[in-house]
Each structure stands twice: as structure tokens, then as C-alpha cells.
Write a protein that holds these residues in place. Sequence first.
Motif, PDB file in Angstrom:
ATOM      1  N   LYS A  73      41.635  72.761  27.834  1.00  0.00           N
ATOM      2  CA  LYS A  73      40.260  72.546  27.503  1.00  0.00           C
ATOM      3  C   LYS A  73      39.806  73.324  28.880  1.00  0.00           C
TER       4      LYS A  73
ATOM      5  N   GLU B 259      36.206  65.239  23.667  1.00  0.00           N
ATOM      6  CA  GLU B 259      35.146  64.544  23.042  1.00  0.00           C
ATOM      7  C   GLU B 259      34.502  65.514  21.820  1.00  0.00           C
ATOM      8  N   VAL B 260      34.125  64.998  20.910  1.00  0.00           N
ATOM      9  CA  VAL B 260      33.545  65.632  19.780  1.00  0.00           C
ATOM     10  C   VAL B 260      32.787  66.777  20.128  1.00  0.00           C
ATOM     11  N   GLY B 261      32.964  68.060  19.723  1.00  0.00           N
ATOM     12  CA  GLY B 261      32.618  69.356  19.987  1.00  0.00           C
ATOM     13  C   GLY B 261      33.112  70.114  21.036  1.00  0.00           C
ATOM     14  N   ASP B 262      34.041  69.611  21.865  1.00  0.00           N
ATOM     15  CA  ASP B 262      34.786  70.163  22.805  1.00  0.00           C
ATOM     16  C   ASP B 262      35.438  71.458  22.126  1.00  0.00           C
TER      17      ASP B 262
ATOM     18  N   VAL C  17      36.579  70.144  18.319  1.00  0.00           N
ATOM     19  CA  VAL C  17      37.064  68.654  18.055  1.00  0.00           C
ATOM     20  C   VAL C  17      35.824  68.138  17.383  1.00  0.00           C
ATOM     21  N   GLU C  18      36.441  67.495  16.059  1.00  0.00           N
ATOM     22  CA  GLU C  18      35.180  66.892  15.317  1.00  0.00           C
ATOM     23  C   GLU C  18      35.165  65.269  15.488  1.00  0.00           C
TER      24      GLU C  18
ATOM     25  N   GLN D  71      43.932  62.193  24.450  1.00  0.00           N
ATOM     26  CA  GLN D  71      42.801  62.326  23.847  1.00  0.00           C
ATOM     27  C   GLN D  71      41.602  61.704  24.245  1.00  0.00           C
TER      28      GLN D  71
END
Length: 408
Positions: free
Chosen positions: A377, A389-392, A407-408, A385
Motif C-alpha cells: 500500500k 480500509e475500503v477504497g484503498d 479494497v471493497e 488487514q
Amino acid sequence: MQKYTLLELNEFIKKVIALNLPDELWINCEISQAGRSRGQMYLEFIQKDEVSNQILAQSKAILWSRDYHRIRKEKGEVIDQILQNGQSVLVKVKAEYSERYGLSLVIKDIDTAFTLGKMALKRQKTIDELLKLGLIGRNKVHELPLVIQRIAVVSSETAAGYQDFINQLKQNEWQYKFQTELVNAAMQGEKTADEVSDGLKYISANAERYDIVVIIRGGGAKLDLAAFDHFNIAKNIAQANLPVLTGIGHEIDDTIADMVAHTKLKTPTAVADFIIQHNIRLEGELEQIYSQIVEKAHLQCQSKGQSLQNIEHQLIFLTQNMLKDADRLLDYIDKSLPKNIKQNLKNKRIMLEGLERNIALLSPENALKRGFTITLKNGVPMTSQADLEVGDVIQTVLKDGQVSSIVE
């Protein structure tokens, strides 16, 4: 009025005395003055009131030369000591009266026992008074100094005893040095008591200048020493601030001055010998102490020397053993070190080779080849995990490329 001439009166008195006092008689009196001229002795007799000490009666006396020699032959030399100023006497006299010279008492005999008895009674009275006052033994409490050097001498500068004393001190074979100061005083006669007492008072007042006091005079007959039975002399000796040594004659009987003195000796030379021997004893004690110190020091040195020698031997032995051990150790090291180093290097090389293989196995490239991936990342590896975060947007690294994901 009937008149008489002086001669007639004196002739009458002479007849009265001759008629009424035809015989010799014994009288008790005191000699106030005694003198000698051309073989005769001329004396002054007095009688004093026992309470007031005032003179109650006084008369002249004469002892003709022939009577003097007769009495002296009968009674001995003690007569010369009895016929002194201040002596109480019992004398047989013949009363004679001269128209020109007046009354005279011609001495015919002398009772020596009376005078000696009077002196003995007076002496005992003095001793009793000294005992009552606690003066006998008082001077003995003073300790003699360790070294006697400064000596106050009560004597007469013309006395043979004084010269004997000084010569004995000066000629001592040990070459001791003494400082003597003569306090001049009469050693015989009526002035003795006052002058000796005054001398002792002077010395006590200057006691810091002296170590001891000595009273010395030459020998003499018993009555020559009678002045030293006087109460005032004894009192001042007893009360002196310093030890008083006496050497005032060689008679068997002691004077009262001897009784109250710190130390009595019979002659002036005996006093000098006593002082010299006192210093000799101290020197002997000091020499003995010195010898003991030297001996103990020698023994200590021997003992410590032996101890040091033992320590030296032990140190040499231990040092030699330590050197031998060190030498053997160095030999061992010298022989074993190259082999050990070589073996150690070999072992380290093997270890390094193992590490290199492990590192190679664990390298990312080998891990990717074995099917493992790396998730990044922003270029940073992700291990949990929770870090996502969602959207990363993440990248997955494979062995042959990368894949981007959201990431969803």
C-alpha cells in the motif's frame, strides 16, 4: 648628819658580804655574755621572769684561769660548750666585793648535769610541740626530684664542712655538674637559730630556683649542735617547700633538725655522696631501660626480619610457580592457538555458509517463486488487514509482475 666617803661605803659593803656570805654557794642563772681574756673568763649572769622574760637580776662573774683548767680537767671539754651565751647553768660561786670594781661572783665549780638536763627537758618540750603541730614527718612528703642539680646550701662560707661538701660534689668521678647557692648562716652560737631560720624562709620564698635544700656544718661536740634543737629551725625545715637534707655533725645522737628533715646524714660529705648516688641510680635505671629497649628492638627486628624472610621465600616460591604456570599456559596457547584459530575459522565459515543458504531461502525472490505474494500500500508492505480500509488501492507483487486492486 653623818657622812661617809664612797670608799668607806664600799668597804662596809665588802665587810657585810664577807661576814654574811663566808662560804661558797650554788646559784641557778643564765649566761647572757661570755668572753675570754688572758686565760680568764668574764661572764654576765642574769635571771629572767618566766612569764614576761624580763631581766630580774644581773651580776658579773669571773672564772679564773687556774679554776677553769681544774674544772675542765674534772668535767671534760663539755665545759666549753656549757659556758656559752644563753645557757642555763648551776654554778658554785664565791661572792666577792671590790671597793673599786663592785660585786663579782667567782666561779668555783659547774654542775654539768644540770645544764645537760635542762637542755634535755627543753629538747623534749620542743619535740612534743612539733608532734602536736604535726610537723615531724611533714618535710618527708616532698619527693626528691629525678635529677638533683640545683642545690640551696645553708651553711657558713668559712665552715670546713661546707668546703668538704663542695669539693665532694665537684670531684665526683661521673663528672656530674651541680649548681650550688650558699645561703650564709652561723652554724654555732646564739645567732644560729635566727640566721638558719631566715635562710630557710628565703629559700622557700624562691623555691622554683632549687631542687633541694641542704643544711651542713662540720662535726663537733654534742653541745656545739644544740642550736639545731631550736624550735624555729625545726619548724622552718618542716614547712619548707623543698626536701631538706641535713649533715650537721657526726654525733651519735640526732638533733631535732635531723628528726624533721626529709633525709638526715651525718656529715657534709655524706650529703654530697647521697646526692651523687641519687643521680647515679637514675642514670643506672635509664641505662637499664635503654638496654631493655635495645634488646626488645633487636628481638623485634629479628622476629620481623624472620617474618620478612619467610614472606620473601613465599613470594619467590609463589612467583616461580605462577611464572611456570604462565609459561606452560603460553606454551599451550602458542601450540593450540593456530589450530584453534584455524578450526574456529572453519566453523565460522561453515556457519556463514549455512546463514547464506538460509538467507537465500528466505529472500523475497525465492519466496515469490514458491507462490508467496507481497501486498503493498503506497509501496509499504501490509501485514494485517487492519492496516487497510475500503477504497484503498493496493498492489500485489507476484513472481512475474504486479496486480493493482481496490479494497471493497
